[in-house]
Design a protein around this motif. Structure first.
Motif, mmCIF file in Angstrom:
data_model
loop_
_atom_site.group_PDB
_atom_site.id
_atom_site.type_symbol
_atom_site.label_atom_id
_atom_site.label_comp_id
_atom_site.label_asym_id
_atom_site.label_seq_id
_atom_site.Cartn_x
_atom_site.Cartn_y
_atom_site.Cartn_z
ATOM 1 N N LEU A 63 0.826 -0.965 0.259
ATOM 2 C CA LEU A 63 -0.081 0.013 0.325
ATOM 3 C C LEU A 63 1.095 1.145 0.034
ATOM 4 N N GLU A 64 1.246 1.410 0.671
ATOM 5 C CA GLU A 64 2.782 1.783 0.813
ATOM 6 C C GLU A 64 3.593 2.706 -0.092
ATOM 7 N N ALA A 114 2.130 1.505 -3.391
ATOM 8 C CA ALA A 114 1.182 1.585 -4.450
ATOM 9 C C ALA A 114 1.166 3.432 -4.379
ATOM 10 N N ASN A 115 1.566 4.195 -3.342
ATOM 11 C CA ASN A 115 0.759 5.490 -2.930
ATOM 12 C C ASN A 115 1.986 6.499 -3.141
ATOM 13 N N ARG A 116 3.176 5.953 -3.356
ATOM 14 C CA ARG A 116 4.156 6.834 -3.515
ATOM 15 C C ARG A 116 4.369 6.688 -4.896
ATOM 16 N N PHE A 117 4.231 5.545 -5.865
ATOM 17 C CA PHE A 117 4.169 5.363 -7.278
ATOM 18 C C PHE A 117 2.726 6.152 -8.383
ATOM 19 N N GLU A 118 2.112 5.777 -7.253
ATOM 20 C CA GLU A 118 0.855 6.419 -7.761
ATOM 21 C C GLU A 118 0.410 4.963 -8.675
ATOM 22 N N VAL A 119 0.372 4.393 -8.039
ATOM 23 C CA VAL A 119 -0.659 2.581 -8.809
ATOM 24 C C VAL A 119 -0.726 2.170 -7.866
ATOM 25 N N SER A 120 -1.992 1.214 -8.849
ATOM 26 C CA SER A 120 -2.277 0.421 -8.009
ATOM 27 C C SER A 120 -1.643 -0.701 -6.641
ATOM 28 N N GLN A 121 -2.404 -1.537 -6.279
ATOM 29 C CA GLN A 121 -1.445 -2.548 -5.469
ATOM 30 C C GLN A 121 -1.301 -3.827 -7.008
ATOM 31 N N GLY A 122 -1.876 -4.202 -8.010
ATOM 32 C CA GLY A 122 -1.440 -4.827 -8.573
ATOM 33 C C GLY A 122 -0.633 -4.961 -9.240
ATOM 34 N N THR A 123 -0.178 -3.473 -9.727
ATOM 35 C CA THR A 123 0.687 -3.200 -10.309
ATOM 36 C C THR A 123 2.261 -3.458 -9.859
ATOM 37 N N ILE A 124 1.938 -3.320 -8.602
ATOM 38 C CA ILE A 124 3.113 -3.344 -7.543
ATOM 39 C C ILE A 124 3.490 -4.388 -7.202
ATOM 40 N N ARG A 125 2.529 -5.417 -7.106
ATOM 41 C CA ARG A 125 2.858 -6.884 -6.693
ATOM 42 C C ARG A 125 3.631 -7.317 -7.983
#
Length: 231
Positions: A48-49, A51-62
């Protein structure tokens, strides 16, 4: 902060088909921070952190974290989150031994298949390393350094082994960067590759193996010979 952008001229690692361009940009950004120690070994990464930092969804972070997991830079555990991999001497030593065997056998095969055609690419990577060294960019130097070795081995035509070597390369660089006593001048680091190029250009496979062997076993100082314990 929006996702950082990277120069399209950077060497691009193999990326799984599911990874979007955006997740790959985030992966490269996090890889840089892990290799340079900006994200400390054994620290937690929260989706979540990020996702907020990069301004993307958690799916993209995964997707980005899965790419880092393939390199062994993070450990993802069910119900326990993601933790940045440790950076221990014993891990680096074993990976350097493995890298030595892979590259020293692979260079003979690469030279037999491609010969002098290898030289221009190797010189291009060296020039990129020298440019990064002159700019004081240790991470970019490591990117082009890894591309030099991965590109040479790629010509051995052993695709299943390439990801193994890629992991060995990045962990060796990370260990050296995170342990200041192991570091050397950046330009010296780049120029150490010239003897490998000279051997390949001369068509001398034996000299290329010898140059690679010395290069790999002196990346970091583990004593008289990093190969001694495996002999």
């Amino acid at each position: 902060m929006a996702a950082e952008t990277f120069s399209q001229s950077l060497p691009q690692p193999t990326v799984r088909a599911f990874a979007s361009r955006r997740s790959h940009v985030i992966y490269r950004s996090l890889q840089r921070e892990i290799v340079l120690g900006m994200l400390a070994p054994r620290s937690a990464l929260l989706e979540l952190e990020l996702a907020n930092r990069f301004e993307v969804s958690q799916g993209t972070i995964r997707e980005a974290l899965l790419l880092l997991q393939e390199e062994g830079l993070v450990h993802r555990m069910a119900h326990r989150g993601t933790v940045i991999a440790d950076c221990r001497a014993e891990d680096a030593e074993e990976l350097i031994r493995l890298r030595h065997d892979i590259e020293c056998r692979g260079v003979r095969r690469a030279m037999a298949r491609r010969g002098m055609a290898l030289v221009d690419d190797l010189r291009h990577h060296l020039a990129a390393m020298q440019e990064a060294a002159a700019a004081g960019d240790e991470y970019l130097l490591s990117v082009h350094d890894r591309a030099f070795h991965a590109g040479l081995f790629e010509q051995a035509d052993l695709p299943p082994v390439q990801p193994v070597l890629a992991r060995c390369l990045i962990h060796a660089h990370r260990f050296k960067i995170l342990h200041p006593d192991q570091q050397r001048d950046l330009l010296e680091t780049a120029n150490r590759h010239q003897v490998i190029i000279d051997a390949v250009a001369a068509g001398d496979a034996g000299a290329a193996v010898e140059a690679l062997s010395h290069h790999i076993t002196t990346i970091v100082d583990f004593g008289p010979s990093v190969l001694g314990a495996s002999a």
